[in-house]
Design a protein around this motif. Structure first.
Motif, PDB file in Angstrom:
ATOM      1  N   MET A 136       0.793  -1.233   0.000  1.00 51.86           N
ATOM      2  CA  MET A 136       0.000   0.000   0.000  1.00 51.86           C
ATOM      3  C   MET A 136       0.825   1.282   0.000  1.00 51.86           C
ATOM      4  N   GLU A 137       2.108   1.230   0.290  1.00 49.33           N
ATOM      5  CA  GLU A 137       2.900   2.459   0.291  1.00 49.33           C
ATOM      6  C   GLU A 137       3.375   2.866  -1.108  1.00 49.33           C
ATOM      7  N   ASP A 138       3.498   1.907  -2.029  1.00 48.75           N
ATOM      8  CA  ASP A 138       3.926   2.214  -3.400  1.00 48.75           C
ATOM      9  C   ASP A 138       3.158   1.301  -4.349  1.00 48.75           C
ATOM     10  N   LEU A 139       1.963   1.726  -4.700  1.00 49.91           N
ATOM     11  CA  LEU A 139       1.027   0.885  -5.448  1.00 49.91           C
ATOM     12  C   LEU A 139       1.328   0.868  -6.935  1.00 49.91           C
ATOM     13  N   ARG A 140       1.359  -0.322  -7.485  1.00 51.61           N
ATOM     14  CA  ARG A 140       1.686  -0.491  -8.901  1.00 51.61           C
ATOM     15  C   ARG A 140       0.607  -1.316  -9.599  1.00 51.61           C
ATOM     16  N   GLU A 141       0.626  -1.297 -10.912  1.00 52.70           N
ATOM     17  CA  GLU A 141      -0.371  -1.989 -11.725  1.00 52.70           C
ATOM     18  C   GLU A 141      -0.393  -3.493 -11.457  1.00 52.70           C
ATOM     19  N   ASP A 142       0.761  -4.128 -11.234  1.00 49.01           N
ATOM     20  CA  ASP A 142       0.764  -5.566 -10.988  1.00 49.01           C
ATOM     21  C   ASP A 142       0.120  -5.906  -9.643  1.00 49.01           C
ATOM     22  N   HIS A 143       0.212  -5.015  -8.653  1.00 44.13           N
ATOM     23  CA  HIS A 143      -0.470  -5.220  -7.374  1.00 44.13           C
ATOM     24  C   HIS A 143      -1.990  -5.097  -7.576  1.00 44.13           C
ATOM     25  N   TRP A 144      -2.399  -4.095  -8.354  1.00 46.28           N
ATOM     26  CA  TRP A 144      -3.817  -3.857  -8.628  1.00 46.28           C
ATOM     27  C   TRP A 144      -4.429  -5.034  -9.397  1.00 46.28           C
ATOM     28  N   THR A 145      -3.662  -5.646 -10.277  1.00 46.94           N
ATOM     29  CA  THR A 145      -4.148  -6.800 -11.035  1.00 46.94           C
ATOM     30  C   THR A 145      -4.529  -7.944 -10.106  1.00 46.94           C
ATOM     31  N   VAL A 146      -3.765  -8.160  -9.055  1.00 48.91           N
ATOM     32  CA  VAL A 146      -4.085  -9.216  -8.089  1.00 48.91           C
ATOM     33  C   VAL A 146      -5.365  -8.883  -7.337  1.00 48.91           C
ATOM     34  N   VAL A 147      -5.557  -7.619  -6.983  1.00 46.75           N
ATOM     35  CA  VAL A 147      -6.793  -7.217  -6.300  1.00 46.75           C
ATOM     36  C   VAL A 147      -7.998  -7.467  -7.201  1.00 46.75           C
ATOM     37  N   LYS A 148      -7.884  -7.123  -8.477  1.00 47.10           N
ATOM     38  CA  LYS A 148      -8.996  -7.367  -9.401  1.00 47.10           C
ATOM     39  C   LYS A 148      -9.265  -8.863  -9.558  1.00 47.10           C
ATOM     40  N   TRP A 149      -8.208  -9.662  -9.589  1.00 48.68           N
ATOM     41  CA  TRP A 149      -8.359 -11.120  -9.671  1.00 48.68           C
ATOM     42  C   TRP A 149      -9.131 -11.615  -8.452  1.00 48.68           C
ATOM     43  N   LEU A 150      -8.788 -11.104  -7.271  1.00 46.45           N
ATOM     44  CA  LEU A 150      -9.466 -11.492  -6.033  1.00 46.45           C
ATOM     45  C   LEU A 150     -10.942 -11.100  -6.068  1.00 46.45           C
ATOM     46  N   LEU A 151     -11.243  -9.933  -6.606  1.00 47.74           N
ATOM     47  CA  LEU A 151     -12.642  -9.511  -6.733  1.00 47.74           C
ATOM     48  C   LEU A 151     -13.420 -10.440  -7.655  1.00 47.74           C
ATOM     49  N   ARG A 152     -12.773 -10.911  -8.717  1.00 44.83           N
ATOM     50  CA  ARG A 152     -13.426 -11.875  -9.611  1.00 44.83           C
ATOM     51  C   ARG A 152     -13.716 -13.183  -8.873  1.00 44.83           C
ATOM     52  N   TYR A 153     -12.815 -13.607  -7.994  1.00 44.35           N
ATOM     53  CA  TYR A 153     -13.021 -14.805  -7.176  1.00 44.35           C
ATOM     54  C   TYR A 153     -14.204 -14.594  -6.220  1.00 44.35           C
ATOM     55  N   VAL A 154     -14.234 -13.437  -5.564  1.00 41.43           N
ATOM     56  CA  VAL A 154     -15.326 -13.135  -4.627  1.00 41.43           C
ATOM     57  C   VAL A 154     -16.662 -13.140  -5.358  1.00 41.43           C
ATOM     58  N   LYS A 155     -16.686 -12.607  -6.575  1.00 42.04           N
ATOM     59  CA  LYS A 155     -17.930 -12.598  -7.360  1.00 42.04           C
ATOM     60  C   LYS A 155     -18.422 -14.022  -7.613  1.00 42.04           C
ATOM     61  N   ARG A 156     -17.499 -14.919  -7.922  1.00 42.03           N
ATOM     62  CA  ARG A 156     -17.886 -16.311  -8.197  1.00 42.03           C
ATOM     63  C   ARG A 156     -18.358 -17.025  -6.930  1.00 42.03           C
ATOM     64  N   MET A 157     -17.756 -16.696  -5.784  1.00 41.00           N
ATOM     65  CA  MET A 157     -18.032 -17.430  -4.556  1.00 41.00           C
ATOM     66  C   MET A 157     -19.077 -16.759  -3.659  1.00 41.00           C
ATOM     67  N   VAL A 158     -19.739 -15.729  -4.151  1.00 40.35           N
ATOM     68  CA  VAL A 158     -20.672 -14.970  -3.322  1.00 40.35           C
ATOM     69  C   VAL A 158     -21.798 -15.841  -2.746  1.00 40.35           C
ATOM     70  N   ASP A 159     -22.197 -16.867  -3.446  1.00 41.12           N
ATOM     71  CA  ASP A 159     -23.272 -17.740  -2.964  1.00 41.12           C
ATOM     72  C   ASP A 159     -22.753 -18.971  -2.229  1.00 41.12           C
ATOM     73  N   GLN A 160     -21.445 -19.079  -2.068  1.00 38.70           N
ATOM     74  CA  GLN A 160     -20.845 -20.236  -1.412  1.00 38.70           C
ATOM     75  C   GLN A 160     -20.625 -19.935   0.071  1.00 38.70           C
ATOM     76  N   GLY A 161     -20.579 -20.966   0.880  1.00 41.12           N
ATOM     77  CA  GLY A 161     -20.322 -20.784   2.304  1.00 41.12           C
ATOM     78  C   GLY A 161     -20.203 -22.124   2.996  1.00 41.12           C
ATOM     79  N   ILE A 162     -19.907 -22.053   4.264  1.00 39.78           N
ATOM     80  CA  ILE A 162     -19.813 -23.249   5.090  1.00 39.78           C
ATOM     81  C   ILE A 162     -20.913 -23.172   6.136  1.00 39.78           C
TER      82      ILE A 162
END
Length: 111
Positions: free
Chosen positions: A59-85
């Motif tokens: 978070m102190e020096d944010l770059r495009e490759d870091h942001w790409t991982v965050v977007k990937w994680l958001l795509r995962y959350v979108k897929r798993m929104v209806d999943q749970g334990i």
């Protein structure tokens, strides 16, 4: 990201991010806001805890490759929104949880 394609993994396998990245800088306000929301979500979705912690390191020096991982994680959350334990309540018996973890912290570049 509302129309993004969901993905089934939390992040790219064997991904190595560095603080000294040479990729383009990204909007710090948006990145930090997104990480804050994901940190809140970790309380309900422990499966994302490692990835959120990993991207929080940059978070102190944010770059495009870091942001790409965050977007990937958001795509995962979108897929798993209806999943749970679900832990069903059973009469007279005690709930016992067993957890296993396999984390490769030795592969961390910035340790």
């Amino acid at each position: 990201m509302a129309e993004c394609k969901p993905c089934i993994t939390l992040m790219e396998e064997r991904l190595k991010l560095m603080k000294a990245s040479t990729a383009a800088k990204v909007d710090a306000t948006l990145y930090r806001s997104m990480i804050g929301g994901l940190r809140y979500l970790v309380h309900m979705r422990s499966d994302i805890a490692f990835t959120v912690g990993y991207v929080s390191r940059f978070m102190e020096d944010l770059r495009e490759d870091h942001w790409t991982v965050v977007k990937w994680l958001l795509r995962y959350v979108k897929r798993m929104v209806d999943q749970g334990i679900i832990f069903p309540k059973t009469s007279g018996s005690r709930l016992q949880l067993t957890v296993f973890s396999d984390v490769d912290m030795a592969g961390d570049i910035d340790g």
